[in-house]
Design a protein around this motif. Structure first.
Motif, short mmCIF file in Angstrom:
data_model
loop_
_atom_site.label_atom_id
_atom_site.label_comp_id
_atom_site.label_asym_id
_atom_site.label_seq_id
_atom_site.Cartn_x
_atom_site.Cartn_y
_atom_site.Cartn_z
N LEU A 1 9.44 19.46 -14.23
CA LEU A 1 10.96 19.58 -14.21
C LEU A 1 11.45 19.79 -12.77
O LEU A 1 12.28 19.18 -12.35
CB LEU A 1 11.22 20.72 -15.06
CG LEU A 1 12.78 21.00 -15.24
CD1 LEU A 1 13.40 19.92 -15.99
CD2 LEU A 1 13.01 22.29 -16.20
N PRO A 2 10.56 20.55 -12.02
CA PRO A 2 11.18 20.91 -10.59
C PRO A 2 10.91 19.61 -9.77
O PRO A 2 11.72 19.54 -8.84
CB PRO A 2 10.30 21.93 -10.18
CG PRO A 2 9.88 22.71 -11.24
CD PRO A 2 9.60 21.61 -12.41
N PHE A 3 9.93 18.80 -9.99
CA PHE A 3 9.66 17.80 -9.49
C PHE A 3 11.03 16.67 -9.46
O PHE A 3 11.63 16.13 -8.73
CB PHE A 3 8.46 17.13 -9.79
CG PHE A 3 8.21 15.79 -9.14
CD1 PHE A 3 7.76 15.51 -7.84
CD2 PHE A 3 8.43 14.40 -9.92
CE1 PHE A 3 7.59 14.39 -7.37
CE2 PHE A 3 8.29 13.21 -9.25
CZ PHE A 3 7.57 13.33 -8.00
N PHE A 4 11.24 16.36 -10.76
CA PHE A 4 12.41 15.63 -11.24
C PHE A 4 13.74 16.04 -10.49
O PHE A 4 14.62 15.37 -10.11
CB PHE A 4 12.54 15.18 -12.55
CG PHE A 4 11.48 14.32 -13.05
CD1 PHE A 4 11.45 12.99 -12.55
CD2 PHE A 4 10.51 14.72 -13.87
CE1 PHE A 4 10.34 12.17 -13.07
CE2 PHE A 4 9.62 13.95 -14.38
CZ PHE A 4 9.83 12.40 -13.87
N MET A 5 13.84 17.30 -10.72
CA MET A 5 14.93 17.94 -9.98
C MET A 5 15.30 17.76 -8.59
O MET A 5 16.16 17.40 -7.95
CB MET A 5 15.24 19.47 -10.35
CG MET A 5 15.21 19.82 -11.64
SD MET A 5 16.93 19.84 -12.56
CE MET A 5 17.60 21.03 -11.64
N ALA B 1 15.91 14.22 -7.85
CA ALA B 1 17.24 13.92 -8.01
C ALA B 1 18.19 14.36 -6.93
O ALA B 1 19.06 13.56 -6.59
CB ALA B 1 17.77 14.56 -9.28
N ILE B 2 17.76 15.42 -6.50
CA ILE B 2 18.70 16.01 -5.27
C ILE B 2 18.30 15.03 -3.96
O ILE B 2 19.37 14.84 -3.32
CB ILE B 2 18.11 17.60 -5.04
CG1 ILE B 2 18.71 18.39 -6.19
CG2 ILE B 2 19.08 17.87 -3.58
CD1 ILE B 2 18.34 19.85 -5.88
N VAL B 3 17.56 14.75 -3.74
CA VAL B 3 17.01 13.78 -2.55
C VAL B 3 17.69 12.58 -2.73
O VAL B 3 18.47 11.89 -1.81
CB VAL B 3 15.75 13.63 -2.57
CG1 VAL B 3 15.11 12.46 -1.42
CG2 VAL B 3 14.80 14.95 -2.12
N LEU C 1 21.25 13.15 -2.06
CA LEU C 1 21.72 13.01 -0.80
C LEU C 1 21.59 11.85 0.15
O LEU C 1 22.67 11.77 0.83
CB LEU C 1 20.67 14.19 -0.10
CG LEU C 1 20.96 15.65 -0.57
CD1 LEU C 1 20.00 16.54 -0.02
CD2 LEU C 1 22.29 16.16 -0.09
N CYS C 2 20.59 11.01 -0.32
CA CYS C 2 20.61 9.68 0.34
C CYS C 2 21.78 8.90 -0.04
O CYS C 2 22.25 8.16 0.82
CB CYS C 2 19.27 9.08 -0.03
SG CYS C 2 17.82 9.78 0.40
N VAL C 3 22.13 8.98 -1.53
CA VAL C 3 23.48 8.12 -1.81
C VAL C 3 24.70 8.83 -1.02
O VAL C 3 25.57 7.68 -0.63
CB VAL C 3 23.47 8.07 -3.50
CG1 VAL C 3 24.98 7.51 -3.57
CG2 VAL C 3 22.54 7.29 -3.91
#
Length: 97
Positions: free
Chosen positions: A74-78, A81-83, A86-88
């Protein structure tokens, strides 16, 4: 009256009761009922009526999968998603300027 022998016997019985509860031999209601009977023996009160068993609690549903996988995935996917977000956002900002 509480004597040294009685104190040792009740303490041993309480430890044995707690170990049996931790091993899952009976539920919380049964543990409370048995502990109450032992504690009443400390003050020399014998229950006049049998102590009614408490309503049985539903057993917890078995967990599917390991909790280790849930705490790692779960923290890996969160984070991913944040990275990606931020890229977008960075890409869109760079296109505006």
């Amino acid at each position: 009256m509480m004597t040294a022998e009685k104190e040792v016997r009740i303490a041993r019985d309480l430890r044995r009761l707690a170990r049996a509860y931790c091993d899952g031999q009976f539920n919380k209601g049964e543990y409370r009922r048995r502990r109450r009977v032992l504690l009443l023996q400390c003050v020399d009160e014998v229950p006049q009526q049998p102590v009614p068993p408490e309503t049985p609690e539903p057993a917890p549903a078995p967990q599917s999968g390991s909790s280790f996988a849930k705490t790692i995935v779960l923290p890996f996917f969160m984070g991913a998603a944040i990275v990606i977000g931020l890229c977008v956002a960075g890409y869109l900002l760079s296109r505006l300027l």
